[in-house]
Design an enzyme around this catalytic site. Structure first.
Site, PDB file in Angstrom:
ATOM      1  N   ARG A  73       0.687  -1.111  -0.088  1.00  0.00           N
ATOM      2  CA  ARG A  73       0.142  -0.137   0.000  1.00  0.00           C
ATOM      3  C   ARG A  73       0.919   1.109  -0.012  1.00  0.00           C
ATOM      4  O   ARG A  73       0.324   2.263  -0.675  1.00  0.00           O
ATOM      5  CB  ARG A  73      -0.862  -0.019   1.332  1.00  0.00           C
ATOM      6  CG  ARG A  73      -1.910   1.064   1.247  1.00  0.00           C
ATOM      7  CD  ARG A  73      -3.013   0.967   2.387  1.00  0.00           C
ATOM      8  NE  ARG A  73      -3.876   2.165   2.387  1.00  0.00           N
ATOM      9  CZ  ARG A  73      -4.161   2.772   3.459  1.00  0.00           C
ATOM     10  NH1 ARG A  73      -3.197   2.451   4.431  1.00  0.00           N
ATOM     11  NH2 ARG A  73      -4.853   3.867   3.475  1.00  0.00           N
ATOM     12  N   HIS A  77       0.661   4.455  -2.703  1.00  0.00           N
ATOM     13  CA  HIS A  77       0.320   5.981  -2.057  1.00  0.00           C
ATOM     14  C   HIS A  77       1.619   6.807  -2.747  1.00  0.00           C
ATOM     15  O   HIS A  77       1.736   7.910  -2.776  1.00  0.00           O
ATOM     16  CB  HIS A  77      -0.069   6.063  -0.898  1.00  0.00           C
ATOM     17  CG  HIS A  77      -1.182   5.802  -0.345  1.00  0.00           C
ATOM     18  ND1 HIS A  77      -1.747   6.509   0.214  1.00  0.00           N
ATOM     19  CD2 HIS A  77      -1.863   4.531  -0.693  1.00  0.00           C
ATOM     20  CE1 HIS A  77      -3.180   6.043   0.455  1.00  0.00           C
ATOM     21  NE2 HIS A  77      -3.247   4.665  -0.227  1.00  0.00           N
ATOM     22  N   ASN A 102      -3.047   9.618   4.481  1.00  0.00           N
ATOM     23  CA  ASN A 102      -2.143   8.832   4.440  1.00  0.00           C
ATOM     24  C   ASN A 102      -1.762   8.327   6.192  1.00  0.00           C
ATOM     25  O   ASN A 102      -0.816   7.767   6.379  1.00  0.00           O
ATOM     26  CB  ASN A 102      -0.781   9.578   4.244  1.00  0.00           C
ATOM     27  CG  ASN A 102      -1.016   9.606   2.528  1.00  0.00           C
ATOM     28  OD1 ASN A 102      -1.652   8.653   1.871  1.00  0.00           O
ATOM     29  ND2 ASN A 102      -0.036  10.550   1.945  1.00  0.00           N
ATOM     30  N   HIS A 200      -5.136  -6.146  -2.921  1.00  0.00           N
ATOM     31  CA  HIS A 200      -6.210  -6.195  -1.736  1.00  0.00           C
ATOM     32  C   HIS A 200      -6.323  -7.778  -1.257  1.00  0.00           C
ATOM     33  O   HIS A 200      -7.168  -7.920  -0.426  1.00  0.00           O
ATOM     34  CB  HIS A 200      -7.584  -5.665  -2.059  1.00  0.00           C
ATOM     35  CG  HIS A 200      -7.467  -4.159  -2.036  1.00  0.00           C
ATOM     36  ND1 HIS A 200      -8.496  -3.450  -2.134  1.00  0.00           N
ATOM     37  CD2 HIS A 200      -6.618  -3.177  -1.758  1.00  0.00           C
ATOM     38  CE1 HIS A 200      -8.101  -1.980  -2.210  1.00  0.00           C
ATOM     39  NE2 HIS A 200      -6.909  -2.080  -1.884  1.00  0.00           N
TER      40      HIS A 200
END
Length: 333
Positions: A73, A77, A102, A200
């Protein structure tokens, strides 16, 4: 961590697909590749870089099974904002890391640990951006997913601004069209959207990320739920989230820490945790890919390997456009 994919003869498969994707890089190339970005970038300056990063990830994951999902992840980002330049790692007021979107990111300590060790063996040589990309790649491997040979040579960005975050990341309320727009702006296709959403299959989410999809009373009894959610699944989520507003749940309720194709089977079974998961099966444009990856693990692995290379190459900085930070959380100077 136990590898649940070993029965599929993964070793032979990985040997074949790794060679395939090495060749693919040279045949197709990537538009964002620049001079110096290559498979052998650290061959002479820091030949042990991949071993050190992988060993650091393995050590962290052995004590905290959520680390692989957090690292994956973290890369998303980072790369979606200012490109893959480790700008998300920078601490301070007004930085990307300071944006509330975040706040739930994790895995920073793994990157810092690898950086400290690399500074001992190869001072001022290996960028934080490369460490993060390699660590995310290794996070997939630690979880039983495919290994990928990755080019290196990214430089660290010298800008990290909170104002750049929201226009460039996916919100859980997005439609498929909203997500397509963001992915397209990064040079990623509709297929990449479905493939990379497969991340995911590992990871966790806070109840606040899907709280608008379920309603429940003070005892955790489900009172209503999004029609795209299986009722039994929604009831379990209600019980979990009633215990604490800050509670977390595994995004994949079946094989939570294995990088496999169960995520896509969850979508078909109406067990997509986030709205942005569920709508991939509801939309005709993406459903066919969901069904394809749900039925064939190797097809997903092949697609993942190609899309992950594209993701980890977004907007890279090289040839003096960036720097090699001495500390990942702080821009030099």
């Amino acid at each position: 961590m136990e590898n649940n994919i070993s029965v599929l003869g993964k070793e032979n498969y990985l040997q074949k697909t790794t060679l395939f994707h090495v060749l693919l890089i040279f045949v197709l190339g990537f538009p964002s590749f620049t001079h110096g970005f290559s498979m052998e970038f650290y061959a002479f300056s820091c030949p042990g870089v991949e071993f050190i990063v992988r060993d650091t990830v393995r050590s962290a994951a052995s004590t905290d099974p959520t680390i692989p999902g957090k690292l994956l992840r973290l890369l998303f980002h980072d790369c979606f904002v200012e490109g893959c330049d480790a700008s998300v790692l920078v601490k301070g007021d007004g930085t990307e890391r300071a944006d509330p979107a975040n706040a739930s990111l994790g895995g920073f300590e793994v990157i810092e640990t690898a950086k400290r060790e690399l500074e001992l063996f190869c001072p001022e040589t290996v960028s934080c951006a490369d460490i993060l990309a390699l660590a995310a790649r290794d996070a997939v491997v630690m979880s039983g997913g495919p290994d990928i040979q990755m080019p290196t040579g990214r430089q660290d960005g010298m800008v990290s601004a909170i104002s750049n975050v929201r226009p460039n990341i996916i919100d859980t309320s997005f439609t498929v069209d909203d997500m397509i727009k963001i992915f397209s702006s990064k040079g990623l296709s509709l297929a990449d959207l479905v493939i990379l959403s497969g991340a995911h299959t590992i990871g966790i989410a806070h109840c606040t990320a899907f709280s608008d999809r379920i309603q429940f009373d003070s005892k955790g009894n489900l009172t209503s739920a999004d029609s795209s959610l299986d009722k039994d699944y929604a009831s379990k989520l209600a019980k979990k989230c009633a215990s604490s507003k800050s509670a977390t749940v595994n995004i994949d309720p079946n094989t939570s820490f294995s990088f496999d194709n169960q995520y896509y089977n969850n979508l078909i079974a109406k067990r997509g945790l986030l709205q942005t998961d569920s709508i991939l099966f509801d939309d005709q444009r993406t459903r066919i890919l969901v069904e394809q990856f749900a039925s064939d693990l190797n097809t997903f692995y092949e697609a993942w390997s190609e899309s992950f290379l594209k993701l980890s190459s977004i907007g890279i900085k090289a040839d003096g456009e960036g720097e090699v930070r001495q500390i990942c959380s702080r821009i030099n100077g």
